[in-house]
Design an enzyme around this catalytic site. Structure first.
Site, PDB file in Angstrom:
ATOM      1  N   GLU A 165       3.487   4.280   6.182  1.00 22.79           N
ATOM      2  CA  GLU A 165       2.267   3.501   5.936  1.00 22.79           C
ATOM      3  C   GLU A 165       1.297   4.297   5.071  1.00 22.79           C
ATOM      4  OE1 GLU A 165       0.677   0.953   5.690  1.00 22.79           O
ATOM      5  OE2 GLU A 165       0.721  -0.372   7.412  1.00 22.79           O
ATOM      6  N   ASP A 166       0.410   3.594   4.412  1.00 23.53           N
ATOM      7  CA  ASP A 166      -0.650   4.249   3.651  1.00 23.53           C
ATOM      8  C   ASP A 166      -1.789   4.689   4.583  1.00 23.53           C
ATOM      9  OD1 ASP A 166      -1.294   1.602   4.242  1.00 23.53           O
ATOM     10  OD2 ASP A 166      -1.864   1.067   2.195  1.00 23.53           O
ATOM     11  N   GLY A 220       0.768  -1.253   0.000  1.00 23.88           N
ATOM     12  CA  GLY A 220       0.000   0.000   0.000  1.00 23.88           C
ATOM     13  C   GLY A 220       0.792   1.292   0.000  1.00 23.88           C
ATOM     14  N   PHE A 247     -14.449   2.482   3.562  1.00 27.96           N
ATOM     15  CA  PHE A 247     -13.340   1.807   2.899  1.00 27.96           C
ATOM     16  C   PHE A 247     -12.908   2.632   1.700  1.00 27.96           C
ATOM     17  CE2 PHE A 247     -10.982  -1.381   0.582  1.00 27.96           C
ATOM     18  CZ  PHE A 247     -10.249  -1.941   1.617  1.00 27.96           C
ATOM     19  N   LYS A 256      -7.121   6.679  10.582  1.00 28.92           N
ATOM     20  CA  LYS A 256      -8.551   6.439  10.863  1.00 28.92           C
ATOM     21  C   LYS A 256      -8.661   6.149  12.375  1.00 28.92           C
ATOM     22  CE  LYS A 256     -10.773   3.794   7.041  1.00 28.92           C
ATOM     23  NZ  LYS A 256     -11.129   2.391   6.675  1.00 28.92           N
ATOM     24  N   ASP A 292      -5.482   1.888  10.535  1.00 33.65           N
ATOM     25  CA  ASP A 292      -6.895   1.611  10.759  1.00 33.65           C
ATOM     26  C   ASP A 292      -7.055   1.096  12.193  1.00 33.65           C
ATOM     27  OD1 ASP A 292      -9.563   1.236  10.087  1.00 33.65           O
ATOM     28  OD2 ASP A 292      -9.230  -0.705   9.162  1.00 33.65           O
ATOM     29  N   ARG A 337      -4.954   0.743  -6.931  1.00 31.44           N
ATOM     30  CA  ARG A 337      -3.777   1.389  -6.329  1.00 31.44           C
ATOM     31  C   ARG A 337      -3.265   2.537  -7.184  1.00 31.44           C
ATOM     32  NH1 ARG A 337      -2.053  -2.005  -2.154  1.00 31.44           N
ATOM     33  NH2 ARG A 337      -2.162  -4.236  -2.529  1.00 31.44           N
ATOM     34  N   ASP A 349      -5.687  -0.328  -1.896  1.00 31.08           N
ATOM     35  CA  ASP A 349      -6.358  -1.236  -2.822  1.00 31.08           C
ATOM     36  C   ASP A 349      -7.655  -1.812  -2.260  1.00 31.08           C
ATOM     37  OD1 ASP A 349      -4.985  -2.916  -0.840  1.00 31.08           O
ATOM     38  OD2 ASP A 349      -5.663  -4.568  -2.109  1.00 31.08           O
TER      39      ASP A 349
END
Ligand code: IMP
Ligand code: MG
Length: 171
Positions: free
Chosen positions: A95-96, A40, A149, A127, A99, A162, A156
């Site tokens: 990181e992307d 990611g 989401f 998040k 969560d 992506r 992705d």
């Protein structure tokens, strides 16, 4: 393709530049090892490191994430490890999205076990509402208050989307 664009290409560019400047200020006279968490964060990492004007190296790790759905597997598994020595190095994990925090919590513990001088976390999206692991993010592009989401800019759904230049909510 997306129901709604959440963060546009321009908005992302601004945030990435801002984080890059912040890192340049915070790490003056230091050398950084960026750890790109595959798959990611490959887009965010490649844009972010080009804003950094300090000596740095870029390493890649792959750990277990969501599989093909939208649910966390709850299993931490290193699929691709780093081979460099992190002893006394200044590490920034890139990181992307954070969560539940499960992935990063485990990854950070693993990196700390290699005795680096410091470890910080840069994430494009945070998040916090979904957090189940206590996890502090140091550099954050966007704080997302909605629980949706999202895909694009590296993120992705079943390995697709992506390549979108923006981040959007999947239909
Ligand atoms: P965590 O362990 O629950 O924090 O999950 C982190 C990983 O889950 C991220 O690195 C992403 O790969 C993936 N993920 C979490 N939320 C999303 C999302 O909204 N879209 C795409 N991937 C996500
Ligand atoms: Mg990921």
């Amino acid at each position: 393709m997306c129901e709604k664009i959440l963060y546009s290409k321009e908005q992302i560019k601004n945030e990435v530049e801002r984080i890059g400047k912040q890192i340049n200020d915070d790490y003056k006279d230091k050398e950084i090892v960026f750890i790109c968490v595959l798959n990611g964060s490959f887009v965010f990492t490649s844009d972010l490191v080009r804003e950094v004007e300090l000596p740095c190296s870029i390493e890649f790790m792959q750990v277990s994430t969501y599989g093909s759905g939208t649910q966390s597997t709850g299993v931490f598994n290193i699929k691709k490890d780093i081979s460099c020595d992190l002893h006394n190095k200044h590490v920034i994990i890139v990181e992307d999205i954070v969560d539940s925090g499960f992935t990063l919590y485990n990854l950070k513990e693993y990196i700390i076990s290699k005795n680096p001088a410091s470890v910080k976390i840069a994430t494009l999206i945070d998040k916090p509402a979904r957090r189940t692991c206590e996890m502090v993010t140091d550099y954050v592009g966007f704080v997302m208050d909605k629980d949706e989401f999202i895909v694009g800019y590296g993120l992705d759904y079943a390995d697709k989307y992506r390549n979108l230049p923006y981040v959007g909510i999947l239909k």
